[in-house]
Design a protein around this motif. Structure first.
Motif, PDB file in Angstrom:
ATOM      1  N   GLN A 115      -5.501   6.837  -4.701  1.00 54.68           N
ATOM      2  CA  GLN A 115      -5.122   5.465  -4.902  1.00 54.68           C
ATOM      3  C   GLN A 115      -3.829   5.556  -6.006  1.00 54.68           C
ATOM      4  OE1 GLN A 115      -8.894   3.898  -6.113  1.00 54.68           O
ATOM      5  NE2 GLN A 115      -8.624   2.252  -4.596  1.00 54.68           N
ATOM      6  N   LEU A 116      -3.995   6.413  -6.880  1.00 58.56           N
ATOM      7  CA  LEU A 116      -3.115   6.886  -7.880  1.00 58.56           C
ATOM      8  C   LEU A 116      -1.912   7.301  -7.283  1.00 58.56           C
ATOM      9  CD1 LEU A 116      -2.043   7.232 -10.738  1.00 58.56           C
ATOM     10  CD2 LEU A 116      -3.073   9.328 -11.135  1.00 58.56           C
ATOM     11  N   LEU A 117      -1.927   8.129  -6.281  1.00 59.53           N
ATOM     12  CA  LEU A 117      -0.561   8.756  -5.524  1.00 59.53           C
ATOM     13  C   LEU A 117       0.093   7.412  -4.736  1.00 59.53           C
ATOM     14  CD1 LEU A 117       0.863  11.297  -4.627  1.00 59.53           C
ATOM     15  CD2 LEU A 117      -0.446  11.001  -2.348  1.00 59.53           C
ATOM     16  N   VAL A 118      -0.456   6.651  -4.288  1.00 56.35           N
ATOM     17  CA  VAL A 118      -0.161   5.286  -3.663  1.00 56.35           C
ATOM     18  C   VAL A 118       0.643   4.500  -4.593  1.00 56.35           C
ATOM     19  CG1 VAL A 118      -0.497   3.097  -2.466  1.00 56.35           C
ATOM     20  CG2 VAL A 118      -1.886   5.343  -1.686  1.00 56.35           C
TER      21      VAL A 118
ATOM     22  N   GLY B 197      -7.982  -2.358   2.791  1.00 60.58           N
ATOM     23  CA  GLY B 197      -8.826  -1.391   3.102  1.00 60.58           C
ATOM     24  C   GLY B 197      -8.146  -0.024   3.264  1.00 60.58           C
ATOM     25  N   TYR B 198      -6.815   0.034   2.539  1.00 57.37           N
ATOM     26  CA  TYR B 198      -6.004   1.104   2.706  1.00 57.37           C
ATOM     27  C   TYR B 198      -6.090   2.106   1.415  1.00 57.37           C
ATOM     28  CZ  TYR B 198      -4.324  -2.122   6.029  1.00 57.37           C
ATOM     29  OH  TYR B 198      -4.202  -3.304   6.895  1.00 57.37           O
ATOM     30  N   ALA B 199      -7.358   2.533   0.976  1.00 57.14           N
ATOM     31  CA  ALA B 199      -7.505   2.978  -0.308  1.00 57.14           C
ATOM     32  C   ALA B 199      -7.760   4.436  -0.195  1.00 57.14           C
ATOM     33  CB  ALA B 199      -8.666   2.170  -1.075  1.00 57.14           C
ATOM     34  N   THR B 200      -7.926   4.772   1.031  1.00 57.93           N
ATOM     35  CA  THR B 200      -8.011   6.171   1.290  1.00 57.93           C
ATOM     36  C   THR B 200      -7.002   6.689   2.322  1.00 57.93           C
ATOM     37  OG1 THR B 200      -9.483   5.778   3.140  1.00 57.93           O
ATOM     38  CG2 THR B 200     -10.664   5.869   1.039  1.00 57.93           C
ATOM     39  N   PRO B 201      -6.662   7.927   2.331  1.00 56.28           N
ATOM     40  CA  PRO B 201      -5.747   8.357   3.330  1.00 56.28           C
ATOM     41  C   PRO B 201      -6.162   7.979   4.792  1.00 56.28           C
ATOM     42  CG  PRO B 201      -6.444  10.300   1.605  1.00 56.28           C
ATOM     43  CD  PRO B 201      -7.289   9.085   1.598  1.00 56.28           C
TER      44      PRO B 201
ATOM     45  N   PHE C  93       5.500  14.642  -0.871  1.00 52.62           N
ATOM     46  CA  PHE C  93       5.013  13.478  -0.317  1.00 52.62           C
ATOM     47  C   PHE C  93       6.438  12.540  -0.163  1.00 52.62           C
ATOM     48  CE2 PHE C  93       1.208  15.068  -1.931  1.00 52.62           C
ATOM     49  CZ  PHE C  93       0.316  14.713  -0.728  1.00 52.62           C
ATOM     50  N   PRO C  94       6.284  12.016   1.058  1.00 55.81           N
ATOM     51  CA  PRO C  94       7.310  11.002   0.961  1.00 55.81           C
ATOM     52  C   PRO C  94       7.435   9.735  -0.001  1.00 55.81           C
ATOM     53  CG  PRO C  94       6.484  11.299   3.345  1.00 55.81           C
ATOM     54  CD  PRO C  94       5.588  11.995   2.121  1.00 55.81           C
ATOM     55  N   GLY C  95       8.529   9.632  -0.693  1.00 57.96           N
ATOM     56  CA  GLY C  95       8.672   8.587  -1.705  1.00 57.96           C
ATOM     57  C   GLY C  95       8.314   9.036  -2.858  1.00 57.96           C
ATOM     58  N   ILE C  96       7.751  10.191  -3.269  1.00 60.48           N
ATOM     59  CA  ILE C  96       7.555  10.649  -4.458  1.00 60.48           C
ATOM     60  C   ILE C  96       8.567  12.037  -4.671  1.00 60.48           C
ATOM     61  CG2 ILE C  96       5.914  12.410  -5.692  1.00 60.48           C
ATOM     62  CD1 ILE C  96       4.629   9.686  -5.351  1.00 60.48           C
TER      63      ILE C  96
ATOM     64  N   THR D 265       6.509   3.087   6.103  1.00 61.03           N
ATOM     65  CA  THR D 265       6.446   4.190   6.929  1.00 61.03           C
ATOM     66  C   THR D 265       6.003   5.314   5.893  1.00 61.03           C
ATOM     67  OG1 THR D 265       8.169   3.371   8.297  1.00 61.03           O
ATOM     68  CG2 THR D 265       7.900   5.735   8.157  1.00 61.03           C
ATOM     69  N   MET D 266       6.479   5.292   4.817  1.00 64.08           N
ATOM     70  CA  MET D 266       6.302   6.564   3.996  1.00 64.08           C
ATOM     71  C   MET D 266       4.811   6.698   3.607  1.00 64.08           C
ATOM     72  SD  MET D 266       9.499   6.673   1.034  1.00 64.08           S
ATOM     73  CE  MET D 266       9.066   5.303   0.419  1.00 64.08           C
ATOM     74  N   LEU D 267       4.087   5.602   3.603  1.00 62.03           N
ATOM     75  CA  LEU D 267       2.767   5.657   2.952  1.00 62.03           C
ATOM     76  C   LEU D 267       2.073   6.304   4.153  1.00 62.03           C
ATOM     77  CD1 LEU D 267       2.096   2.408   1.069  1.00 62.03           C
ATOM     78  CD2 LEU D 267       2.143   4.707  -0.089  1.00 62.03           C
ATOM     79  N   GLY D 268       2.281   5.958   5.360  1.00 70.16           N
ATOM     80  CA  GLY D 268       1.622   6.525   6.599  1.00 70.16           C
ATOM     81  C   GLY D 268       2.031   7.941   6.699  1.00 70.16           C
ATOM     82  N   ASP D 269       3.258   8.260   6.609  1.00 70.36           N
ATOM     83  CA  ASP D 269       3.497   9.817   6.467  1.00 70.36           C
ATOM     84  C   ASP D 269       2.880  10.550   5.545  1.00 70.36           C
ATOM     85  OD1 ASP D 269       5.234   8.996   9.058  1.00 70.36           O
ATOM     86  OD2 ASP D 269       6.938   9.204   7.508  1.00 70.36           O
ATOM     87  N   GLY D 270       2.691  10.092   4.359  1.00 64.81           N
ATOM     88  CA  GLY D 270       2.330  10.677   3.002  1.00 64.81           C
ATOM     89  C   GLY D 270       0.701  10.997   3.350  1.00 64.81           C
ATOM     90  N   ALA D 271      -0.082   9.957   4.109  1.00 69.51           N
ATOM     91  CA  ALA D 271      -1.438   9.900   4.472  1.00 69.51           C
ATOM     92  C   ALA D 271      -1.578  11.180   5.509  1.00 69.51           C
ATOM     93  CB  ALA D 271      -1.970   8.499   4.715  1.00 69.51           C
ATOM     94  N   ASP D 272      -0.868  11.281   6.302  1.00 73.56           N
ATOM     95  CA  ASP D 272      -0.833  12.211   7.598  1.00 73.56           C
ATOM     96  C   ASP D 272      -0.887  13.719   6.678  1.00 73.56           C
ATOM     97  OD1 ASP D 272      -0.878  10.525   9.574  1.00 73.56           O
ATOM     98  OD2 ASP D 272       0.989  10.671  10.041  1.00 73.56           O
TER      99      ASP D 272
END
Length: 218
Positions: free
Chosen positions: A37-40, A65-69, A136-139, A98-105
């Motif tokens: 969550q902190l990464l997000v 519900g998107y609080a986990t990868p 990570f994308p966006g970081i 898009t970045m959050l999805g790629d980062g979770a992957d």
């Protein structure tokens, strides 16, 4: 600590000593879910957008519900866009979704969804952790600094982490501008994270700096 520094510190922590993670409803601990969550949140705060909007968007993502990868990866791109929109994170919503999805992957595929594995890969070295976070994308460097100054409350390995924005806030208040000297004003890693967040707010606002100075001398 001199009396003047103590007065400034007390006023600062009393008024602005709340981490951004806390504002976003993240109960930060050394566990996979709150670390993710902190990464997000760090991803959202990295954009040229107000902290208030970034925090609101993080809350919407977590409430959806998107609080986990896994939750983030399983959400559709449109679901992520919609959640960001509800938080008024509209200027960057499509790119960020898009970045959050790629980062979770990336987190799931490389570190099994657990940022503690990233920390362990870096042997707890703050500089190496910083570099790995930027994958990570966006970081970018700014986002990595945001993550580290918040996570230092639970990752003692990286403390103190006081980046240039924190030190700029300290300079506005006449506090030490050297990392080690400033860190010694805090009584714990948790207080150091709170101090960092407060000084970031001061660095962004002359009004806030004047308010703290007035309170410390009043």
């Amino acid at each position: 600590m001199g009396k003047s520094d103590k007065a400034v510190l007390d006023a600062l922590l009393d008024r602005y000593g709340r981490t951004f993670a806390d504002e976003a409803g993240i109960k930060l601990s050394d566990q996979p879910k709150p670390l993710y969550q902190l990464l997000v949140l760090a991803t959202l705060l990295s954009a040229r957008i107000s902290a208030e909007v970034a925090v609101a968007a993080a809350k919407e993502l977590f409430a959806a519900g998107y609080a986990t990868p896994k939750g983030m990866r399983e959400a559709s791109w449109q679901d992520r866009v919609d959640a960001l929109g509800r938080g008024h994170y509209r200027r960057y919503d499509e790119r960020t979704a898009t970045m959050l999805g790629d980062g979770a992957d990336l987190l799931i595929d490389r570190w099994k969804g657990d940022l503690r594995r990233l920390r362990d890969e870096a042997d707890g070295d703050a500089g190496r952790i910083h570099d790995l976070l930027t994958e990570f994308p966006g970081i970018g460097p700014t986002g990595a600094d945001i993550f580290l100054r918040e996570v230092q409350g639970v990752w003692s390995q990286v403390a103190p982490h006081l980046d240039e924005r924190v030190l700029a806030g300290a300079a506005k208040l006449g506090l030490p501008r050297q990392e080690r000297s400033l860190a010694r004003l805090a009584h714990s890693d948790d207080e150091l994270a709170r101090l960092s967040a407060a000084l970031v707010r001061v660095s962004r606002s002359e009004k806030t700096a004047k308010e703290i100075k007035a309170a410390a001398t009043g």
